[in-house]
Design an enzyme around this catalytic site. Sequence first.
Site, PDB file in Angstrom:
ATOM      1  N   ASP A  30      -4.004   8.049   1.392  1.00 34.27           N
ATOM      2  CA  ASP A  30      -3.202   6.959   0.826  1.00 34.27           C
ATOM      3  C   ASP A  30      -4.112   6.064  -0.026  1.00 34.27           C
ATOM      4  OD1 ASP A  30      -0.241   5.579   1.719  1.00 34.27           O
ATOM      5  OD2 ASP A  30      -1.712   4.280   0.723  1.00 34.27           O
ATOM      6  N   ILE A  31      -3.597   5.648  -1.173  1.00 34.23           N
ATOM      7  CA  ILE A  31      -4.391   4.851  -2.111  1.00 34.23           C
ATOM      8  C   ILE A  31      -4.672   3.446  -1.564  1.00 34.23           C
ATOM      9  CG2 ILE A  31      -2.515   3.784  -3.470  1.00 34.23           C
ATOM     10  CD1 ILE A  31      -4.061   4.750  -5.984  1.00 34.23           C
ATOM     11  N   ASN A  86       8.995   6.685   6.570  1.00 34.91           N
ATOM     12  CA  ASN A  86       9.918   5.662   6.078  1.00 34.91           C
ATOM     13  C   ASN A  86      11.030   6.356   5.303  1.00 34.91           C
ATOM     14  OD1 ASN A  86       8.328   3.539   7.110  1.00 34.91           O
ATOM     15  ND2 ASN A  86       6.998   3.611   5.312  1.00 34.91           N
ATOM     16  N   GLU A  94       9.186   3.365  -0.263  1.00 33.90           N
ATOM     17  CA  GLU A  94       8.884   2.916  -1.622  1.00 33.90           C
ATOM     18  C   GLU A  94       8.782   4.069  -2.615  1.00 33.90           C
ATOM     19  OE1 GLU A  94       5.447   0.410  -1.111  1.00 33.90           O
ATOM     20  OE2 GLU A  94       6.702  -1.301  -0.524  1.00 33.90           O
ATOM     21  N   VAL A  95       8.271   5.202  -2.154  1.00 33.50           N
ATOM     22  CA  VAL A  95       8.147   6.361  -3.048  1.00 33.50           C
ATOM     23  C   VAL A  95       9.223   7.389  -2.663  1.00 33.50           C
ATOM     24  CG1 VAL A  95       6.660   8.243  -3.816  1.00 33.50           C
ATOM     25  CG2 VAL A  95       5.668   5.988  -3.381  1.00 33.50           C
ATOM     26  N   HIS A  99       7.552  11.904   2.540  1.00 31.02           N
ATOM     27  CA  HIS A  99       6.144  11.946   2.939  1.00 31.02           C
ATOM     28  C   HIS A  99       5.994  11.491   4.379  1.00 31.02           C
ATOM     29  CE1 HIS A  99       7.030   8.138   0.873  1.00 31.02           C
ATOM     30  NE2 HIS A  99       6.208   7.535   1.732  1.00 31.02           N
ATOM     31  N   HIS A 101       3.390   9.672   6.786  1.00 31.46           N
ATOM     32  CA  HIS A 101       2.146   8.909   6.901  1.00 31.46           C
ATOM     33  C   HIS A 101       1.479   9.315   8.212  1.00 31.46           C
ATOM     34  CE1 HIS A 101       3.088   5.508   3.992  1.00 31.46           C
ATOM     35  NE2 HIS A 101       4.303   5.937   4.225  1.00 31.46           N
TER      36      HIS A 101
HETATM   37  P1  AMP Z   1       6.418   4.428   1.585  1.00 28.90           P
HETATM   38  O1  AMP Z   1       6.598   2.938   1.677  1.00 28.90           O
HETATM   39  O2  AMP Z   1       6.615   5.108   2.915  1.00 28.90           O
HETATM   40  O3  AMP Z   1       7.246   5.040   0.491  1.00 28.90           O
HETATM   41  O4  AMP Z   1       4.888   4.658   1.276  1.00 28.90           O
HETATM   42  C1  AMP Z   1       4.389   4.981   0.030  1.00 28.90           C
HETATM   43  C2  AMP Z   1       2.889   5.065   0.170  1.00 28.90           C
HETATM   44  O5  AMP Z   1       2.379   5.723  -0.961  1.00 28.90           O
HETATM   45  C3  AMP Z   1       2.181   3.718   0.282  1.00 28.90           C
HETATM   46  O6  AMP Z   1       1.434   3.664   1.501  1.00 28.90           O
HETATM   47  C4  AMP Z   1       1.267   3.699  -0.958  1.00 28.90           C
HETATM   48  O7  AMP Z   1       0.027   3.081  -0.707  1.00 28.90           O
HETATM   49  C5  AMP Z   1       1.127   5.170  -1.260  1.00 28.90           C
HETATM   50  N1  AMP Z   1       0.842   5.509  -2.649  1.00 28.90           N
HETATM   51  C6  AMP Z   1       1.508   5.079  -3.751  1.00 28.90           C
HETATM   52  N2  AMP Z   1       0.967   5.607  -4.860  1.00 28.90           N
HETATM   53  C7  AMP Z   1      -0.057   6.397  -4.456  1.00 28.90           C
HETATM   54  C8  AMP Z   1      -1.011   7.218  -5.128  1.00 28.90           C
HETATM   55  N3  AMP Z   1      -1.027   7.342  -6.467  1.00 28.90           N
HETATM   56  N4  AMP Z   1      -1.926   7.882  -4.385  1.00 28.90           N
HETATM   57  C9  AMP Z   1      -1.933   7.776  -3.048  1.00 28.90           C
HETATM   58  N5  AMP Z   1      -1.059   7.023  -2.348  1.00 28.90           N
HETATM   59  C10 AMP Z   1      -0.138   6.330  -3.036  1.00 28.90           C
END
Ligand code: AMP
Length: 116
Positions: A30-31, A86, A94-95, A99, A101
């Site tokens: 994770d970034i 999530n 958010e994405v 995924h 975590h």
């Molecule tokens: P979520 O809230 O479950 O959708 O989590 C999205 C996660 O993606 C967050 O923990 C971000 O820090 C992570 N994230 C977003 N962009 C990137 C990226 N380019 N590389 C790695 N992790 C990312």
Amino acid sequence: MSGCIFCRIVAGEIPSKKVYEDEDIFAFNDISPARPVHILVIPKKHIESLAHVTEADTPVLGKMLAVANRLATEQGSPDGFRIIINTGRIGHQEVPHLHIHIVGGPEPVGPMLKKV
Ligand code: AMP
Ligand code: ZN
């Protein structure tokens, strides 16, 4: 899906710190890590969220969980870890690409959620 950030990571169009890859799955750090170990495990196929999986996706989901356990052990969380998926608005996703975590490290990650 061309506009999807995680699809672009799978395609190598956006850099990531890869920790695992096979024909179905991609995993990377994770970034913005919430714990010393914070890995995301994703299907290579674009699936929007856990709410969008079909019966046909169950083998890859099972594989993602098994890989998550192995990666947690290998990457610095051998004594346990937490899996978070999530999902949707209520889950604060958010994405919009499914995924898992994996969070962990040498110290306990803390209680699950604040009780209401
Ligand atoms: P979520 O809230 O479950 O959708 O989590 C999205 C996660 O993606 C967050 O923990 C971000 O820090 C992570 N994230 C977003 N962009 C990137 C990226 N380019 N590389 C790695 N992790 C990312
Ligand atoms: Zn995607």
